[in-house]
Write an enzyme that holds these catalytic residues in place. Sequence first.
Site, short mmCIF file in Angstrom:
data_model
loop_
_atom_site.label_atom_id
_atom_site.label_comp_id
_atom_site.label_asym_id
_atom_site.label_seq_id
_atom_site.Cartn_x
_atom_site.Cartn_y
_atom_site.Cartn_z
N TYR A 52 -9.00 -15.36 19.18
CA TYR A 52 -8.97 -16.76 19.60
C TYR A 52 -8.24 -16.89 20.93
O TYR A 52 -8.69 -17.57 21.86
CB TYR A 52 -8.30 -17.59 18.51
N ASP A 72 -26.87 -23.25 17.21
CA ASP A 72 -25.80 -22.25 17.04
C ASP A 72 -25.40 -21.82 18.45
O ASP A 72 -26.13 -21.06 19.10
CB ASP A 72 -26.30 -21.06 16.22
N VAL A 73 -24.26 -22.30 18.93
CA VAL A 73 -23.89 -22.07 20.33
C VAL A 73 -23.56 -20.61 20.64
O VAL A 73 -23.45 -20.23 21.81
CB VAL A 73 -22.70 -22.96 20.79
N ASN A 118 -17.19 -28.03 23.25
CA ASN A 118 -16.12 -28.21 22.24
C ASN A 118 -16.29 -27.34 21.01
O ASN A 118 -15.31 -27.00 20.35
CB ASN A 118 -16.10 -29.70 21.82
N LYS A 163 -10.04 -18.26 24.25
CA LYS A 163 -9.61 -19.52 24.85
C LYS A 163 -8.97 -19.31 26.23
O LYS A 163 -9.02 -20.21 27.07
CB LYS A 163 -8.63 -20.23 23.89
#
Length: 253
Positions: A155, A63-64, A90, A159
Amino acid sequence: MKRLEGKIAIITGANSGIGKATAELFAREGADLVLAARRLDKLQEVEKYAKEQGVRAVSVPTDVSRSEDCRKLVEAAIQAFGRIDILVNNAGIDDKGMSITNCDHDLWNKVIATDQDSVYYMMKETLPYMEKNGSGSIVNISSIGATRSNAGISYTAAKMAVIGMTKNVAIQVAGTGIRCNAVCPGPTETPIFDPANAATFDQEFSELCARHFDRSLPRTQPEDQANAILFFASDESKAVNGETLVVDHGATI
Ligand code: NAP
């Protein structure tokens, strides 16, 4: 000569969409793979494909969004192969296109942990091993949601932070043999566009955001993104550092 012959690559989010296409391409190009995501059964399908291409591969359930998991993933890579040449950050989740009005704290925290904090954790754990070797390539996956700010609030924030971290790390490693670049995919045919998932989006805000890119152009395929990631991962881009490459058929020119 294959383009990644003899290289060791960690790929997060390697069991679906862009990450899976990247893992499969890297395997065909000769890289040994450390495959990470939460669903082990799906990872093992990619591991099987990689081994059929004649490379070594291990699957590490991860789980990153958890720093401890990221540390263990990097340790597993070193234990399996002794070095890390390529890191592809990714793994990521969408935020259902939620505007600031509709994004609650739980969603915010989950998206920032998964899409932003993970990139910090993975680079911080991996860099010492790349520094030891005096070489390495980090490829972070951002989005046109960052370059245009036309996605949900969390998001977009995450990002954009990925692009910022990419350039910041690039400054630190410039001239050392290590490089850090980012790919910004446009809309790409992956499970994010499954009708059941798309139906859960903030429709009104997503419609506003969609006015800021050319929707008449085709979606890209995961393989289009994988090819851009391969370029940054391979020595062909050895003089490229701190760059972002938008792959969107020109939808955001
Ligand atoms: P996808 O098919 O849904 O794949 C997402 C991957 O991330 C899966 O392998 C998933 O595996 C993994 N993942 C999610 N949360 C995780 C966690 N907490 N820990 C570890 N792994 C996790 O999505 P995709 O479209 O290929 O997206 C890949 C990347 O491209 C993401 O960073 C996304 O933001 C970015 N991107 C996609 C698009 C697009 O249109 N598709 C556009 C711009 C940017 P598990 O569920 O098994 O953990």
